[in-house]
Design a protein around this motif. Structure first.
Motif, PDB file in Angstrom:
ATOM      1  N   LYS A  83      -6.132  -2.238  -7.588  1.00 27.61           N
ATOM      2  CA  LYS A  83      -5.186  -2.997  -8.404  1.00 27.61           C
ATOM      3  C   LYS A  83      -3.897  -2.208  -8.476  1.00 27.61           C
ATOM      4  N   ARG A  84      -2.808  -2.871  -8.139  1.00 24.99           N
ATOM      5  CA  ARG A  84      -1.501  -2.220  -8.172  1.00 24.99           C
ATOM      6  C   ARG A  84      -0.720  -2.718  -9.371  1.00 24.99           C
ATOM      7  N   ARG A  85      -0.020  -1.797  -9.993  1.00 28.25           N
ATOM      8  CA  ARG A  85       0.801  -2.135 -11.145  1.00 28.25           C
ATOM      9  C   ARG A  85       2.255  -1.806 -10.847  1.00 28.25           C
ATOM     10  N   GLY A  86       3.137  -2.723 -11.204  1.00 25.97           N
ATOM     11  CA  GLY A  86       4.566  -2.449 -11.184  1.00 25.97           C
ATOM     12  C   GLY A  86       5.265  -2.510  -9.850  1.00 25.97           C
ATOM     13  N   GLU A  87       4.577  -2.738  -8.772  1.00 30.19           N
ATOM     14  CA  GLU A  87       5.238  -2.800  -7.457  1.00 30.19           C
ATOM     15  C   GLU A  87       4.289  -3.424  -6.456  1.00 30.19           C
ATOM     16  N   ARG A  88       4.855  -3.930  -5.391  1.00 30.01           N
ATOM     17  CA  ARG A  88       4.043  -4.588  -4.357  1.00 30.01           C
ATOM     18  C   ARG A  88       3.153  -3.580  -3.617  1.00 30.01           C
ATOM     19  N   ALA A  89       2.189  -4.098  -2.946  1.00 32.86           N
ATOM     20  CA  ALA A  89       1.270  -3.258  -2.165  1.00 32.86           C
ATOM     21  C   ALA A  89       2.027  -2.520  -1.066  1.00 32.86           C
ATOM     22  N   HIS A  90       1.529  -1.359  -0.737  1.00 32.17           N
ATOM     23  CA  HIS A  90       2.025  -0.540   0.381  1.00 32.17           C
ATOM     24  C   HIS A  90       3.447  -0.014   0.141  1.00 32.17           C
ATOM     25  N   PRO A 106       5.647   3.205  -8.835  1.00 34.63           N
ATOM     26  CA  PRO A 106       6.234   4.381  -8.186  1.00 34.63           C
ATOM     27  C   PRO A 106       6.938   5.284  -9.207  1.00 34.63           C
ATOM     28  N   THR A 107       6.865   6.578  -8.963  1.00 41.01           N
ATOM     29  CA  THR A 107       7.544   7.547  -9.816  1.00 41.01           C
ATOM     30  C   THR A 107       9.019   7.620  -9.421  1.00 41.01           C
ATOM     31  N   PRO A 108       9.857   8.209 -10.252  1.00 40.55           N
ATOM     32  CA  PRO A 108      11.274   8.340  -9.909  1.00 40.55           C
ATOM     33  C   PRO A 108      11.521   9.144  -8.630  1.00 40.55           C
ATOM     34  N   THR A 109      10.581  10.014  -8.266  1.00 37.81           N
ATOM     35  CA  THR A 109      10.750  10.830  -7.059  1.00 37.81           C
ATOM     36  C   THR A 109       9.923  10.325  -5.876  1.00 37.81           C
TER      37      THR A 109
END
Length: 70
Positions: free
Chosen positions: A58-65, A11-14
């Motif tokens: 494939k998700r990076r850095g955080e859980r799905a959804h 996720p981005t900071p915003t």
């Protein structure tokens, strides 16, 4: 290039998550619906049931959804 068709970055900071399809930036998704829409715009359709299948997404850095700001 990633072997996984879609890579969803942290996720981005915003809020929202950048995503790449076959190694090309597709845009920023703020929900699963956005993820599906961006794939459709790129000509790669996927049923929402496949969003949890790491063969397709494939998700990076955080859980799905999860799309909220860091």
């Amino acid at each position: 290039m990633e072997s996984t068709p879609t890579v969803v970055h942290p996720p981005t900071p915003t809020g929202g998550r950048w995503m790449a399809i076959q190694g090309h930036v597709a845009g920023i998704a703020r929900s699963d619906a956005d993820l599906v829409e961006l794939r459709c715009q790129a000509g790669v359709t996927v049923h929402s049931a496949l969003l949890d299948d790491e063969t397709w997404v494939k998700r990076r850095g955080e859980r799905a959804h999860h799309y909220a700001a860091r």
